[in-house]
Design a protein around this motif. Sequence first.
Motif, PDB file in Angstrom:
ATOM      1  N   UNK A  62       0.829  -1.200   0.000  1.00 33.10           N
ATOM      2  CA  UNK A  62       0.000   0.000   0.000  1.00 33.10           C
ATOM      3  C   UNK A  62       0.870   1.259   0.000  1.00 33.10           C
ATOM      4  N   UNK A  63       1.550   1.508  -1.104  1.00 33.68           N
ATOM      5  CA  UNK A  63       2.457   2.663  -1.139  1.00 33.68           C
ATOM      6  C   UNK A  63       1.711   3.990  -1.083  1.00 33.68           C
ATOM      7  N   UNK A  64       2.394   4.987  -0.551  1.00 30.21           N
ATOM      8  CA  UNK A  64       1.935   6.365  -0.655  1.00 30.21           C
ATOM      9  C   UNK A  64       2.483   6.880  -1.974  1.00 30.21           C
ATOM     10  N   UNK A  65       1.626   7.401  -2.825  1.00 23.25           N
ATOM     11  CA  UNK A  65       2.053   7.864  -4.146  1.00 23.25           C
ATOM     12  C   UNK A  65       1.729   9.346  -4.262  1.00 23.25           C
ATOM     13  N   UNK A  66       2.751  10.127  -4.590  1.00 25.70           N
ATOM     14  CA  UNK A  66       2.583  11.577  -4.740  1.00 25.70           C
ATOM     15  C   UNK A  66       3.035  12.011  -6.127  1.00 25.70           C
ATOM     16  N   UNK A  67       2.307  12.935  -6.696  1.00 25.87           N
ATOM     17  CA  UNK A  67       2.722  13.582  -7.940  1.00 25.87           C
ATOM     18  C   UNK A  67       2.926  15.054  -7.632  1.00 25.87           C
ATOM     19  N   UNK A  68       4.064  15.568  -8.037  1.00 25.35           N
ATOM     20  CA  UNK A  68       4.400  16.970  -7.795  1.00 25.35           C
ATOM     21  C   UNK A  68       4.767  17.629  -9.114  1.00 25.35           C
ATOM     22  N   UNK A  69       4.703  18.942  -9.116  1.00 24.34           N
ATOM     23  CA  UNK A  69       5.102  19.718 -10.280  1.00 24.34           C
ATOM     24  C   UNK A  69       6.060  20.801  -9.810  1.00 24.34           C
ATOM     25  N   UNK A  70       7.146  20.971 -10.547  1.00 20.10           N
ATOM     26  CA  UNK A  70       8.111  22.010 -10.200  1.00 20.10           C
ATOM     27  C   UNK A  70       9.503  21.599 -10.630  1.00 20.10           C
ATOM     28  N   UNK A  71      10.484  22.274 -10.053  1.00 17.36           N
ATOM     29  CA  UNK A  71      11.878  21.916 -10.321  1.00 17.36           C
ATOM     30  C   UNK A  71      12.133  20.553  -9.689  1.00 17.36           C
ATOM     31  N   UNK A  72      12.569  19.604 -10.491  1.00 21.20           N
ATOM     32  CA  UNK A  72      12.618  18.211 -10.072  1.00 21.20           C
ATOM     33  C   UNK A  72      13.467  18.006  -8.817  1.00 21.20           C
ATOM     34  N   UNK A  73      14.685  18.488  -8.813  1.00 20.72           N
ATOM     35  CA  UNK A  73      15.563  18.268  -7.662  1.00 20.72           C
ATOM     36  C   UNK A  73      14.994  18.929  -6.411  1.00 20.72           C
ATOM     37  N   UNK A  74      14.513  20.150  -6.535  1.00 18.45           N
ATOM     38  CA  UNK A  74      13.936  20.845  -5.376  1.00 18.45           C
ATOM     39  C   UNK A  74      12.748  20.079  -4.806  1.00 18.45           C
ATOM     40  N   UNK A  75      11.875  19.591  -5.665  1.00 16.99           N
ATOM     41  CA  UNK A  75      10.699  18.844  -5.208  1.00 16.99           C
ATOM     42  C   UNK A  75      11.095  17.523  -4.548  1.00 16.99           C
ATOM     43  N   UNK A  76      12.088  16.854  -5.094  1.00 19.45           N
ATOM     44  CA  UNK A  76      12.527  15.594  -4.497  1.00 19.45           C
ATOM     45  C   UNK A  76      13.206  15.822  -3.153  1.00 19.45           C
ATOM     46  N   UNK A  77      14.012  16.864  -3.060  1.00 21.79           N
ATOM     47  CA  UNK A  77      14.630  17.180  -1.764  1.00 21.79           C
ATOM     48  C   UNK A  77      13.565  17.527  -0.725  1.00 21.79           C
TER      49      UNK A  77
END
Length: 126
Positions: A62-77
Amino acid sequence: MTRFLVATNSVHVTAAAVDYLEDRLDPGADEVVVVGVTGPDASGRDVADAANVARARLAASTPTVESRTGEVVDELLAAVDEHDPEEVIIGANGGEAGVAGVGSTAQALLAELARPVVVVPTPALS
């Protein structure tokens, strides 16, 4: 319990990450957070498809799944800061055209994160 964060932008990265987790994941105890980021000039379709693969292949966890939009590295950090995983799993994507290597996103995360980061190989796409 171990919390894993899978950073993905494609079904290929998600599949490679799930393959890596297959023998490591305790579905009853471990947590998986899958974060897909659509860059400013990209379509969100690849991230949506990657999220679907994660939900299907990690259903037992049952993973938590998120979709984000923006600068990739900044969002991942930011996602790493928010979820505080013990391990981050990313795809090798990138390198110079036609040359296998580690892409700029993977390089940036490896440089910034003070926790284990696993770079999974992804198939060469032509």
